[in-house]
Design a protein around this motif. Structure first.
Motif, PDB file in Angstrom:
ATOM      1  N   ARG A   1       0.567  -1.105  -0.096  1.00 35.49           N
ATOM      2  CA  ARG A   1      -0.126   0.048  -0.177  1.00 35.49           C
ATOM      3  C   ARG A   1       0.810   1.192   0.029  1.00 35.49           C
ATOM      4  O   ARG A   1       0.356   2.206  -0.710  1.00 35.49           O
ATOM      5  CB  ARG A   1      -1.027  -0.011   1.225  1.00 35.49           C
ATOM      6  N   LEU A   2       2.211   1.258   0.722  1.00 37.96           N
ATOM      7  CA  LEU A   2       2.835   2.427   0.511  1.00 37.96           C
ATOM      8  C   LEU A   2       3.443   2.669  -0.724  1.00 37.96           C
ATOM      9  O   LEU A   2       3.879   3.664  -1.385  1.00 37.96           O
ATOM     10  CB  LEU A   2       4.008   2.150   1.567  1.00 37.96           C
ATOM     11  N   GLU A   3       3.913   1.489  -1.501  1.00 33.69           N
ATOM     12  CA  GLU A   3       4.335   1.451  -2.698  1.00 33.69           C
ATOM     13  C   GLU A   3       3.432   2.051  -3.794  1.00 33.69           C
ATOM     14  O   GLU A   3       3.573   2.857  -4.680  1.00 33.69           O
ATOM     15  CB  GLU A   3       4.861  -0.184  -3.229  1.00 33.69           C
ATOM     16  N   ILE A   4       2.130   1.390  -3.519  1.00 37.42           N
ATOM     17  CA  ILE A   4       1.050   2.031  -4.574  1.00 37.42           C
ATOM     18  C   ILE A   4       0.864   3.465  -4.380  1.00 37.42           C
ATOM     19  O   ILE A   4       0.830   4.259  -5.391  1.00 37.42           O
ATOM     20  CB  ILE A   4      -0.392   1.040  -4.325  1.00 37.42           C
ATOM     21  N   ARG A   5       1.006   3.915  -3.364  1.00 46.95           N
ATOM     22  CA  ARG A   5       0.737   5.287  -2.865  1.00 46.95           C
ATOM     23  C   ARG A   5       1.705   6.186  -3.631  1.00 46.95           C
ATOM     24  O   ARG A   5       1.630   7.250  -3.964  1.00 46.95           O
ATOM     25  CB  ARG A   5       0.427   5.534  -1.474  1.00 46.95           C
ATOM     26  N   ARG A   6       3.205   5.652  -3.188  1.00 46.05           N
ATOM     27  CA  ARG A   6       4.370   6.439  -3.691  1.00 46.05           C
ATOM     28  C   ARG A   6       4.146   6.476  -5.219  1.00 46.05           C
ATOM     29  O   ARG A   6       4.467   7.686  -5.637  1.00 46.05           O
ATOM     30  CB  ARG A   6       5.616   5.493  -3.223  1.00 46.05           C
ATOM     31  N   LEU A   7       4.010   5.550  -6.029  1.00 51.70           N
ATOM     32  CA  LEU A   7       3.706   5.437  -7.221  1.00 51.70           C
ATOM     33  C   LEU A   7       2.783   6.618  -7.821  1.00 51.70           C
ATOM     34  O   LEU A   7       2.845   7.246  -8.850  1.00 51.70           O
ATOM     35  CB  LEU A   7       3.535   4.075  -7.884  1.00 51.70           C
ATOM     36  N   GLN A   8       1.520   6.455  -7.006  1.00 48.53           N
ATOM     37  CA  GLN A   8       0.383   7.400  -7.610  1.00 48.53           C
ATOM     38  C   GLN A   8       0.808   8.541  -7.555  1.00 48.53           C
ATOM     39  O   GLN A   8       0.288   9.430  -8.165  1.00 48.53           O
ATOM     40  CB  GLN A   8      -0.690   7.042  -6.782  1.00 48.53           C
ATOM     41  N   GLN A   9       1.492   9.087  -6.387  1.00 48.52           N
ATOM     42  CA  GLN A   9       1.822  10.415  -6.056  1.00 48.52           C
ATOM     43  C   GLN A   9       2.929  10.999  -7.401  1.00 48.52           C
ATOM     44  O   GLN A   9       2.819  11.987  -7.595  1.00 48.52           O
ATOM     45  CB  GLN A   9       2.382  10.424  -4.693  1.00 48.52           C
ATOM     46  N   ARG A  10       3.820  10.054  -7.398  1.00 50.70           N
ATOM     47  CA  ARG A  10       4.929  10.261  -8.622  1.00 50.70           C
ATOM     48  C   ARG A  10       4.276  10.518  -9.831  1.00 50.70           C
ATOM     49  O   ARG A  10       4.657  11.373 -10.569  1.00 50.70           O
ATOM     50  CB  ARG A  10       5.852   9.419  -8.596  1.00 50.70           C
TER      51      ARG A  10
END
Length: 385
Positions: free
Chosen positions: A186-195
């Motif tokens: 979930r942290l990885e998905i959020r990081r990619l989405q923000q990027r």
């Protein structure tokens, strides 16, 4: 090197009175009841609620996998309702990953691009970038059944993102993973989405996912929206008893509203008079549910012979008896019997000598500024599904 979101444009998505009615044994059942949302470009929205609340049906109507009974799904000013899923500039990440078992990782990721008839060089470059962004390069020639659950999830993400959709849709994508991997993903998905800055709608029944990933949370119940707000506002200022009970844990203290002054209401609870922040609909004389989160309850040892009444200040207390005391390492959780019912209290990182044990008499304090007064729900607190 180019990035995965080159030329991607985040979409402005609007749901306008979207309704879905199913026929069930000759009767109409309303699964989604005239919901409206305005989702800003690049925003991460989570649809959260119990099973059967309509969140997945809503997502499927946005994607085009489910027809709307009425209402509009508008993306950048264009109504999507009449378009099939493959004509909507959206990608979906499914709970089951939906990878093609006979294709390699690279071919799974490139599948959507091949349908767009890109040149071989552009297709290869975009797939290489997507694989590198997801740390999948060394796995490019493997079959899905040779990957772990987390690796399969990254392949599904790469396949969805490589086509540079205006909207990215997630249908409970982490529910098949173990708890530790879910936290990491979930942290990885959020990081990619923000990027990428891509507009995203995420469906889950997991509160932790919703709270940690979302710009705003949409809490749904029985096909309707109960509240749309930031995670902090949802937790601290829930719009209804249902939201307060569904999000996190809470103690509910019944009271009658006293004078309402400057957005606070006077209430008498646990033998104390408190001035509590109040929902704007509350008026003097209303029946209330005062929401007190477990971390906002304070316990102190009751002195022998002390009636525990009359302590002044914000944490004025009332006596109770500890029913259970459970040590979790970083916190201790208590249940405390009082004349007004059983309260749950959570104390973070207490000193060993300050931990209460079962049977201890304690004084109970409530942090008034962190409580929240709501109009009482009809029939009381319904509980979670």
């Amino acid at each position: 090197m180019s990035t995965i979101n080159d030329t991607a444009t985040a979409g402005h998505l609007q749901l306008c009175d979207v309704t879905k009615v199913f026929a069930n044994r000759g009767k109409d059942v309303t699964a989604v009841d005239r919901i409206s949302l305005d989702i800003a470009p690049g925003e991460f929205i989570t649809l959260l609620g119990p099973s059967g609340c309509g969140k997945t049906t809503t997502l499927r109507m946005v994607a085009g996998f489910e027809d709307t009974t009425s209402g509009r799904v508008v993306l950048d000013g264009e109504d999507m309702v009449t378009l099939p899923p493959n004509k909507r500039p959206m990608s979906m990440v499914f709970q089951s990953y939906a990878l093609f078992p006979h294709l390699s990782v690279r071919d799974n990721v490139s599948y959507g691009l091949k349908l767009r008839h890109l040149s071989a060089d552009e297709l290869r470059e975009r797939v290489d970038v997507a694989l590198a962004s997801m740390n999948l390069t060394v796995l490019a020639d493997r079959a899905p059944n040779e990957l772990s659950g987390g690796q399969q999830q990254r392949v599904a993400l790469a396949r969805a993102m490589v086509v540079r959709p205006k909207v990215l849709l997630f249908d409970e994508p982490l529910s098949n993973l173990d708890a530790k991997l879910r936290v990491r993903m979930r942290l990885e998905i959020r990081r990619l989405q923000q990027r990428m800055g891509i507009t995203s709608i995420y469906v889950t029944h997991d509160q932790a996912e919703a709270m940690t990933m979302s710009d705003r949370i949409v809490v749904m119940n029985a096909g309707r929206i109960e509240q749309v707000a930031t995670p902090e506002e949802i937790y601290r200022r829930p719009a209804s008893v249902f939201v307060a009970d569904f999000i996190g844990r809470a103690n509910f203290l019944e009271a009658t509203a006293g004078a309402v002054v400057d957005d606070a209401v006077g209430v008498d609870v646990l033998g104390q008079h408190l001035e509590v922040p109040a929902h704007p609909d509350i008026r003097e004389g209303d029946e209330l549910s005062v929401v007190v989160r477990p971390e906002s309850v304070r316990l102190t040892r009751a002195e022998a012979g002390d009636d525990a009444g009359g302590r002044s200040g914000e944490l004025a207390g009332k006596r109770g008896t500890v029913l259970t005391s459970v040590f979790y390492g970083d916190h201790v959780e208590y249940s405390v019997e009082t004349a007004h019912g059983t309260l749950v209290c959570v104390e973070s990182d207490p000193e060993a000598e300050d931990i209460h044990t079962e049977g201890d008499d304690v004084e109970i304090g409530v942090e008034a500024r962190r409580a929240w007064a709501l109009p009482a729900a009809e029939g009381g607190v319904s509980g979670r599904e």
